[in-house]
Write an enzyme that holds these catalytic residues in place. Sequence first.
Site, PDB file in Angstrom:
ATOM      1  N   ASP A 294      50.731  70.576  13.298  1.00  0.00           N
ATOM      2  CA  ASP A 294      50.540  71.934  12.790  1.00  0.00           C
ATOM      3  C   ASP A 294      50.039  72.839  13.916  1.00  0.00           C
ATOM      4  O   ASP A 294      50.561  73.930  14.160  1.00  0.00           O
ATOM      5  CB  ASP A 294      49.522  71.891  11.634  1.00  0.00           C
ATOM      6  CG  ASP A 294      49.508  73.179  10.838  1.00  0.00           C
ATOM      7  OD1 ASP A 294      50.398  74.023  11.059  1.00  0.00           O
ATOM      8  OD2 ASP A 294      48.612  73.347  10.001  1.00  0.00           O
TER       9      ASP A 294
ATOM     10  N   TYR B  32      45.862  66.011   6.195  1.00  0.00           N
ATOM     11  CA  TYR B  32      46.464  66.868   5.173  1.00  0.00           C
ATOM     12  C   TYR B  32      46.855  66.085   3.919  1.00  0.00           C
ATOM     13  O   TYR B  32      47.521  66.618   3.042  1.00  0.00           O
ATOM     14  CB  TYR B  32      47.694  67.593   5.724  1.00  0.00           C
ATOM     15  CG  TYR B  32      47.362  68.686   6.719  1.00  0.00           C
ATOM     16  CD1 TYR B  32      46.101  68.790   7.279  1.00  0.00           C
ATOM     17  CD2 TYR B  32      48.310  69.611   7.094  1.00  0.00           C
ATOM     18  CE1 TYR B  32      45.791  69.782   8.195  1.00  0.00           C
ATOM     19  CE2 TYR B  32      48.018  70.611   8.010  1.00  0.00           C
ATOM     20  CZ  TYR B  32      46.758  70.689   8.554  1.00  0.00           C
ATOM     21  OH  TYR B  32      46.458  71.676   9.449  1.00  0.00           O
TER      22      TYR B  32
ATOM     23  N   ASP C 196      44.947  66.788  23.582  1.00  0.00           N
ATOM     24  CA  ASP C 196      44.341  67.871  24.375  1.00  0.00           C
ATOM     25  C   ASP C 196      45.121  68.106  25.671  1.00  0.00           C
ATOM     26  O   ASP C 196      45.378  69.247  26.064  1.00  0.00           O
ATOM     27  CB  ASP C 196      42.848  67.619  24.644  1.00  0.00           C
ATOM     28  CG  ASP C 196      42.513  66.160  24.876  1.00  0.00           C
ATOM     29  OD1 ASP C 196      43.430  65.325  24.831  1.00  0.00           O
ATOM     30  OD2 ASP C 196      41.335  65.849  25.124  1.00  0.00           O
TER      31      ASP C 196
END
Length: 362
Positions: free
Chosen positions: A250, A125, A226
């Site tokens: 996020d 980001y 994960d």
Amino acid sequence: MAKHTVTLIPGDGIGPEITTAMRRVVEATGVDINWEIADAGEHVMAEYGTPLPEHVIESVRKNRVAIKGPVTTPVGTGFRSVNVALRKALDLYTNLRPAVSIPGTGARYDDVDIVIVRENTEDLYAGVEFEEGKPETLELIDFVEAHGAGTIRRDSGISLKPISITGSERIVRWAFEYALANDRKKVTAVHKANILKYSDGLYLDVARRVAAEYEGRVEFEDRIVDMTCMGFVLYPEQFDVVVLPNLYGDIVSDLAAGLIGGLGIAPGANIGENAAVFEPVHGSAPKYTGKDMANPTAEILSAVLMLRHLGEKDAADKILAGVRSVLGEGVNVTYDIKRTNTGSTEGSVGTQAYADAIIATF
Ligand code: NAD
């Protein structure tokens, strides 16, 4: 003079309605706040030529505390996002998103108590991107190949993922300090260091080094992102404070919001060394604008975080108890909560009536 001066950014879409509800609830606790209203969003562009005028940033810089409603991201203006710009301008490097179960929300879980600490300034980001086909993109592809770092297809677009020692160290330290201050037992650092050796690998190295300073005071573990997602769904009670780089933060924080009943419930804060901006996780929900229908819970719980930040513990506790009581009864609740609990929106109340029901518990 009021005890606290707080910048209030109503935002747009449902922002003005939910911030009005929030403000009424906060004021009803008797806490002494002077609200300095600062408008940001598409509706101020004609007047100031930008959705985030400098005086809004200045107001937050001066007061050091702000609470905002969501702001619609203007489409096709070249301006990325008011929210991202505000975080950057004030270096609000921590995105705090607690996910705590509240009975009555219709959530699938009733025992979630996870605090997400997301890095807010770097990673994918950072906004460092190269468009497909541009000369500089092809130059970058040539550079990568020339240095034996691998091959990239020539018709690729590229987004860089910078992760620094500076950025990692301050966010992990923030998570540990939060754990100590809030009597939390464990910090989990989340990464994908097995694949991304130089970015997430660096983050993990730094996390381990910082964790060593807190040994004996706060437990530490690291997990692959994960496996973390699976763990959140299978055994959320195993997580306490979870610290993540920007992108994983996020995604995983929305997963956490889902565990506690969705975006209408999830509060947040963006915190830096010199300022803190409190806001719900959700956006401006344009289709509900002006209808007195939106659920202000996430905005009100963001105010609870703000009041704790201001040292107003009694007011924060009072509001949280009020929210829990009204949601727990399930009578005076907004359409979304009613629908989750009964399958129909019948009998739901509006944004302000829900706030009234919370105030009535004080
Ligand atoms: P959104 O969060 O506004 O909406 C997602 C869904 O949730 C919609 O169905 C919406 O109606 C519903 N919803 C959201 N908040 C609700 C509430 N309080 N009560 C009841 N229902 C609610 O996400 P989006 O549609 O992707 O974004 C709309 C705009 O908001 C975009 O311009 C986006 O950029 C912006 N946005 C702003 C922020 C922020 O200000 N921090 C955050 C996210 C999105």
